[in-house]
Design a protein around this motif. Structure first.
Motif, PDB file in Angstrom:
ATOM      1  N   ARG A   1      34.505  52.321  42.614  1.00  0.00           N
ATOM      2  CA  ARG A   1      34.496  51.911  41.103  1.00  0.00           C
ATOM      3  C   ARG A   1      35.942  51.990  40.707  1.00  0.00           C
ATOM      4  NH1 ARG A   1      31.430  55.396  36.631  1.00  0.00           N
ATOM      5  NH2 ARG A   1      29.495  54.596  37.776  1.00  0.00           N
ATOM      6  N   ARG A   2      36.736  53.270  41.160  1.00  0.00           N
ATOM      7  CA  ARG A   2      38.106  53.239  40.503  1.00  0.00           C
ATOM      8  C   ARG A   2      38.982  52.293  41.225  1.00  0.00           C
ATOM      9  NH1 ARG A   2      39.105  58.619  44.100  1.00  0.00           N
ATOM     10  NH2 ARG A   2      36.796  58.870  43.664  1.00  0.00           N
ATOM     11  N   HIS A   3      38.905  51.589  42.398  1.00  0.00           N
ATOM     12  CA  HIS A   3      39.612  50.845  42.901  1.00  0.00           C
ATOM     13  C   HIS A   3      39.185  49.475  42.271  1.00  0.00           C
ATOM     14  CE1 HIS A   3      41.032  53.838  45.742  1.00  0.00           C
ATOM     15  NE2 HIS A   3      39.862  53.807  46.168  1.00  0.00           N
ATOM     16  N   GLU A   4      38.070  49.243  42.111  1.00  0.00           N
ATOM     17  CA  GLU A   4      37.571  47.935  41.484  1.00  0.00           C
ATOM     18  C   GLU A   4      38.099  47.713  40.078  1.00  0.00           C
ATOM     19  OE1 GLU A   4      33.474  45.359  40.618  1.00  0.00           O
ATOM     20  OE2 GLU A   4      33.288  47.464  41.349  1.00  0.00           O
ATOM     21  N   GLN A   5      37.930  48.894  39.297  1.00  0.00           N
ATOM     22  CA  GLN A   5      38.382  48.868  37.879  1.00  0.00           C
ATOM     23  C   GLN A   5      40.089  48.778  37.893  1.00  0.00           C
ATOM     24  OE1 GLN A   5      36.562  48.602  34.976  1.00  0.00           O
ATOM     25  NE2 GLN A   5      34.995  48.766  36.647  1.00  0.00           N
ATOM     26  N   HIS A   6      40.833  49.524  38.816  1.00  0.00           N
ATOM     27  CA  HIS A   6      42.225  49.018  38.838  1.00  0.00           C
ATOM     28  C   HIS A   6      42.413  47.742  39.085  1.00  0.00           C
ATOM     29  CE1 HIS A   6      46.231  50.302  41.211  1.00  0.00           C
ATOM     30  NE2 HIS A   6      46.479  49.862  39.920  1.00  0.00           N
ATOM     31  N   CYS A   7      41.847  46.826  40.002  1.00  0.00           N
ATOM     32  CA  CYS A   7      41.953  45.524  40.375  1.00  0.00           C
ATOM     33  C   CYS A   7      41.761  44.760  39.202  1.00  0.00           C
ATOM     34  CB  CYS A   7      41.244  44.934  41.569  1.00  0.00           C
ATOM     35  SG  CYS A   7      41.504  43.633  42.201  1.00  0.00           S
ATOM     36  N   LEU A   8      40.649  45.004  38.519  1.00  0.00           N
ATOM     37  CA  LEU A   8      40.386  44.182  37.410  1.00  0.00           C
ATOM     38  C   LEU A   8      41.210  44.303  36.135  1.00  0.00           C
ATOM     39  CD1 LEU A   8      36.443  44.663  37.160  1.00  0.00           C
ATOM     40  CD2 LEU A   8      37.591  42.469  37.480  1.00  0.00           C
ATOM     41  N   GLY A   9      41.609  45.746  36.041  1.00  0.00           N
ATOM     42  CA  GLY A   9      42.702  45.906  34.882  1.00  0.00           C
ATOM     43  C   GLY A   9      44.142  45.040  35.223  1.00  0.00           C
ATOM     44  N   LEU A  10      44.678  44.944  36.658  1.00  0.00           N
ATOM     45  CA  LEU A  10      45.623  44.296  36.766  1.00  0.00           C
ATOM     46  C   LEU A  10      45.501  42.845  36.509  1.00  0.00           C
ATOM     47  CD1 LEU A  10      46.634  46.112  39.939  1.00  0.00           C
ATOM     48  CD2 LEU A  10      47.913  46.350  38.176  1.00  0.00           C
ATOM     49  N   LEU A  11      44.329  42.283  36.878  1.00  0.00           N
ATOM     50  CA  LEU A  11      44.209  40.847  36.617  1.00  0.00           C
ATOM     51  C   LEU A  11      43.899  40.456  35.359  1.00  0.00           C
ATOM     52  CD1 LEU A  11      41.181  40.103  39.344  1.00  0.00           C
ATOM     53  CD2 LEU A  11      43.296  38.604  39.023  1.00  0.00           C
ATOM     54  N   HIS A  12      43.469  41.435  34.492  1.00  0.00           N
ATOM     55  CA  HIS A  12      43.481  41.090  33.105  1.00  0.00           C
ATOM     56  C   HIS A  12      44.844  41.044  32.524  1.00  0.00           C
ATOM     57  CE1 HIS A  12      42.037  41.338  28.866  1.00  0.00           C
ATOM     58  NE2 HIS A  12      42.593  42.275  28.856  1.00  0.00           N
ATOM     59  N   GLN A  13      45.720  42.032  32.815  1.00  0.00           N
ATOM     60  CA  GLN A  13      47.198  41.906  32.251  1.00  0.00           C
ATOM     61  C   GLN A  13      47.952  40.824  32.763  1.00  0.00           C
ATOM     62  OE1 GLN A  13      48.365  45.901  33.945  1.00  0.00           O
ATOM     63  NE2 GLN A  13      47.440  47.071  32.278  1.00  0.00           N
ATOM     64  N   ALA A  14      47.683  40.649  34.226  1.00  0.00           N
ATOM     65  CA  ALA A  14      48.402  39.423  34.556  1.00  0.00           C
ATOM     66  C   ALA A  14      48.102  38.049  34.064  1.00  0.00           C
ATOM     67  CB  ALA A  14      48.175  39.334  36.072  1.00  0.00           C
ATOM     68  N   LYS A  15      46.807  37.972  33.795  1.00  0.00           N
ATOM     69  CA  LYS A  15      46.107  36.600  33.037  1.00  0.00           C
ATOM     70  C   LYS A  15      46.911  36.591  31.865  1.00  0.00           C
ATOM     71  CE  LYS A  15      43.572  33.112  32.891  1.00  0.00           C
ATOM     72  NZ  LYS A  15      43.530  31.777  33.461  1.00  0.00           N
ATOM     73  N   ILE A  16      46.840  37.661  30.950  1.00  0.00           N
ATOM     74  CA  ILE A  16      47.508  37.441  29.542  1.00  0.00           C
ATOM     75  C   ILE A  16      49.256  37.169  29.958  1.00  0.00           C
ATOM     76  CG2 ILE A  16      48.238  38.848  27.508  1.00  0.00           C
ATOM     77  CD1 ILE A  16      45.490  40.420  28.025  1.00  0.00           C
ATOM     78  N   LEU A  17      49.758  37.841  30.762  1.00  0.00           N
ATOM     79  CA  LEU A  17      51.397  37.571  30.783  1.00  0.00           C
ATOM     80  C   LEU A  17      51.315  36.101  31.271  1.00  0.00           C
ATOM     81  CD1 LEU A  17      52.462  40.785  32.645  1.00  0.00           C
ATOM     82  CD2 LEU A  17      53.063  40.140  30.323  1.00  0.00           C
ATOM     83  N   SER A  18      50.685  35.664  32.200  1.00  0.00           N
ATOM     84  CA  SER A  18      50.770  34.031  32.549  1.00  0.00           C
ATOM     85  C   SER A  18      50.370  33.201  31.432  1.00  0.00           C
ATOM     86  CB  SER A  18      49.600  34.010  33.331  1.00  0.00           C
ATOM     87  OG  SER A  18      49.900  32.511  34.215  1.00  0.00           O
ATOM     88  N   GLY A  19      49.497  33.495  30.569  1.00  0.00           N
ATOM     89  CA  GLY A  19      49.459  32.725  29.330  1.00  0.00           C
ATOM     90  C   GLY A  19      50.519  32.900  28.317  1.00  0.00           C
ATOM     91  N   GLU A  20      51.181  33.805  28.416  1.00  0.00           N
ATOM     92  CA  GLU A  20      52.577  34.001  27.494  1.00  0.00           C
ATOM     93  C   GLU A  20      53.629  33.291  28.226  1.00  0.00           C
ATOM     94  OE1 GLU A  20      52.443  34.980  24.455  1.00  0.00           O
ATOM     95  OE2 GLU A  20      50.515  35.235  24.421  1.00  0.00           O
ATOM     96  N   SER A  21      53.551  32.729  29.428  1.00  0.00           N
ATOM     97  CA  SER A  21      54.635  32.265  30.157  1.00  0.00           C
ATOM     98  C   SER A  21      55.437  33.293  30.954  1.00  0.00           C
ATOM     99  CB  SER A  21      55.458  31.108  29.402  1.00  0.00           C
ATOM    100  OG  SER A  21      54.678  30.218  29.000  1.00  0.00           O
ATOM    101  N   GLU A  22      54.959  34.439  31.081  1.00  0.00           N
ATOM    102  CA  GLU A  22      55.741  35.544  31.684  1.00  0.00           C
ATOM    103  C   GLU A  22      55.473  35.603  32.933  1.00  0.00           C
ATOM    104  OE1 GLU A  22      58.026  37.458  30.454  1.00  0.00           O
ATOM    105  OE2 GLU A  22      58.122  37.198  28.408  1.00  0.00           O
ATOM    106  N   TYR A  23      55.894  34.498  33.865  1.00  0.00           N
ATOM    107  CA  TYR A  23      55.513  34.335  35.202  1.00  0.00           C
ATOM    108  C   TYR A  23      55.944  35.379  36.158  1.00  0.00           C
ATOM    109  CZ  TYR A  23      54.193  29.766  33.336  1.00  0.00           C
ATOM    110  OH  TYR A  23      53.765  28.588  32.432  1.00  0.00           O
ATOM    111  N   LYS A  24      57.164  35.915  36.033  1.00  0.00           N
ATOM    112  CA  LYS A  24      57.612  36.812  37.119  1.00  0.00           C
ATOM    113  C   LYS A  24      56.697  38.097  36.931  1.00  0.00           C
ATOM    114  CE  LYS A  24      62.316  35.199  37.508  1.00  0.00           C
ATOM    115  NZ  LYS A  24      63.941  35.649  37.503  1.00  0.00           N
ATOM    116  N   LEU A  25      56.411  38.495  35.650  1.00  0.00           N
ATOM    117  CA  LEU A  25      55.752  39.768  35.465  1.00  0.00           C
ATOM    118  C   LEU A  25      54.150  39.573  36.108  1.00  0.00           C
ATOM    119  CD1 LEU A  25      57.001  41.292  32.060  1.00  0.00           C
ATOM    120  CD2 LEU A  25      57.246  42.140  34.285  1.00  0.00           C
ATOM    121  N   ALA A  26      53.823  38.303  35.727  1.00  0.00           N
ATOM    122  CA  ALA A  26      52.438  37.972  36.133  1.00  0.00           C
ATOM    123  C   ALA A  26      52.222  38.003  37.509  1.00  0.00           C
ATOM    124  CB  ALA A  26      52.001  36.535  35.534  1.00  0.00           C
TER     125      ALA A  26
END
Length: 503
Positions: free
Chosen positions: A86-111
């Motif tokens: 569970r902890r690894h799955e939630q970690h992965c989902l959290g990173l995906l969620h953050q990356a998706k938001i950054l990508s939508g804001e055109s922060e491609y390097k961080l994403a």
């Protein structure tokens, strides 16, 4: 208006969060009484159930529910008593969620950095479905940023992951097709037992190709189900020990393997192989690995309690029962699970009666009203029939006994024809003999002796056939003989009293 029941997420300490007085008041009312109805809540909060108050309540309920759901993001998944993946799955989902938001804001390097980190976590934990999502998002990102070398490399990676996922998906489908049949009637489980060899052969082939944790998991739990259905519990003990050894040697991904499941199956197998004392020691050792808020905690405690009862440790069994009752999450179990706990308590009360009038009244009411045959009590119908029979036998309630006698006969004719149900068949015959021989202790003991020897030699049935023995039949027969002895003593005392009055 329909009097609907509401529910609150009990694991969230909402009272410690910011909220209006009405928000907090609603949560506290729900915590105090989870079964409170909507009309009662409206009256408590607003003083009346008028339409305007109902409208205000609907808005309040929606707001509070959303606040509770928002706090799910802050749950702690690091507790070792939760499933490790569970902890690894939630970690992965959290990173995906953050990356998706950054990508939508055109922060491609961080994403990109976060997507690659999520991909690493997903691959290390063998969370293939999330690895596919990460690779796909990275490929899109590289296309958008015109990074051709990385686009080609990620396309190749994605193709490999999708092939692996296809194998894992097929294994998953085979496993869940099997699992859904386990929830049905006994005859369905018996039919499933015949199909399992072919399913296991296919799962073996899939695991040989994939060599992933997911295909290993579906193969392993299906093997366990086959042995459990057929009653080969010694093999389950061997399998669990071998798998634990492989885990310690690093041959199984510790980021995914749930050792609690392995421990539970080992303890349960010790119960079924009549190694109650050894199983009781293991049950106590492994119990610390289960978090009290999970449904698995209750399933494990049921087996722990049954081991105590099979070992004759009724005092310990009573303490475990009280532990279950005091758990604040006891009420969130399905009604069938709660009724099983009532059945365990009824058996304990029958064996070691407490002088409490309230407990005696509750016990009497339960025994007289619980249905003697019900689909939701599958696996426990024989236990219910036996308890009812012994209850009326102790009371020497002839009318009640005759009714249960007929119930025992009908159930045996309809459901206990298979050779695998021999233990239940034999014990039913022994109980029927007590009525046939007019409760004569010595006669019953003598005529039941051959049946008792066969009972002791009879193998424990598998899950495809068996009913749960809350207390071993051998011990229940000793209890039955004790009841007959007491009835004989009471009758002798009554006869002496009658003669004394005549003299």
């Amino acid at each position: 208006m329909t009097d609907r029941r509401l529910a609150v997420l009990p694991f969230l300490d909402f009272s410690a969060r910011n909220g209006s007085n009405k928000d907090l008041q609603l949560v506290r009312l729900l915590e105090a009484d989870p079964n409170v109805t909507q009309n009662k809540l409206v009256k408590s909060l607003y003083g009346g159930a008028e339409e305007k108050n109902q409208t205000a309540f609907r808005k309040l309920k929606s707001r509070v529910q959303q606040k509770l759901l928002n706090h799910l993001y802050f749950l702690d998944h690091t507790d070792v008593r939760h499933i490790v993946s569970r902890r690894h799955e939630q970690h992965c989902l959290g990173l995906l969620h953050q990356a998706k938001i950054l990508s939508g804001e055109s922060e491609y390097k961080l994403a990109e950095r976060l997507y690659r980190k999520a991909l690493t976590v997903a691959c290390e934990a063998e969370l293939t479905q999330y690895a596919v999502v990460c690779a796909r998002m990275l490929r899109i990102l590289y296309a958008e940023t015109r990074n051709q070398p990385r686009f080609k490399a990620m396309s190749k990676k994605l193709a490999e992951l999708q092939k692996l996922l296809a194998l894992e998906d097929e294994a998953e489908e085979l496993y869940y097709e099997m699992k859904v049949f386990l929830q049905h009637k006994v005859r369905w489980r018996q039919g499933l037992l015949k199909q399992l060899p072919a399913q296991l052969e296919r799962l073996e082939a899939l695991h040989k190709k994939a060599k992933s944790y997911n295909t290993f998991h579906y193969l392993y739990v299906t093997k366990m189900s086959q042995e459990e259905l057929s009653g080969n519990y010694e093999e389950i003990i061997r399998l669990t020990a071998a798998t634990e050894k492989a885990r310690k040697q690093g041959k199984i991904n510790e980021m995914r393997f749930d050792k609690r499941f392995n421990n539970y199956m080992s303890v349960y197998a010790h119960l079924q192989t009549r190694q109650a004392k050894k199983g009781l020691v293991l049950a106590e050792e492994y119990f610390k690995d289960f978090h009290y808020s999970s449904g698995n905690w209750f399933y494990y405690l049921e087996t722990y309690l049954l081991l105590a009862m099979h070992a004759g440790q009724y005092g310990q069994a009573y303490e475990l029962l009280q532990q279950a009752r005091k758990n604040p999450y006891h009420r969130k179990q399905r009604s069938a699970a709660q009724q099983r706990w009532e059945l365990y308590e009824a058996y304990l009360q029958f064996i070691r009666p407490e002088p409490s009038p309230l407990k005696m009244r509750h016990f009497t009411q339960f025994v007289q009203t619980v249905p003697d045959y019900s689909r939701d009590k599958q696996g426990y119908n024989v236990a219910i029939l036996i308890l009812q029979f012994l209850y009326f036998l102790r009371r020497r309630d002839i009318e009640g006994l005759l009714a249960r006698l007929e119930g025992l006969r009908k159930y045996e004719q309809r459901h206990l024809r298979d050779p695998a149900t021999l233990r239940s068949q034999l014990f039913f015959r022994m109980l029927l003999m007590t009525v046939k021989e007019n409760f004569a202790l010595e006669t019953c003991q003598k005529k039941a002796a051959p049946l008792l020897e066969r009972l002791k030699a009879a193998p424990q049935p598998g899950e495809a056939f068996g009913e749960i023995e809350i207390i071993p039949y051998e011990d229940l027969w000793e209890l039955t003989l004790g009841i007959l002895k007491q009835l004989a003593a009471d009758q002798t005392a009554a006869e002496h009293a009658d003669r004394s009055r005549v003299l």
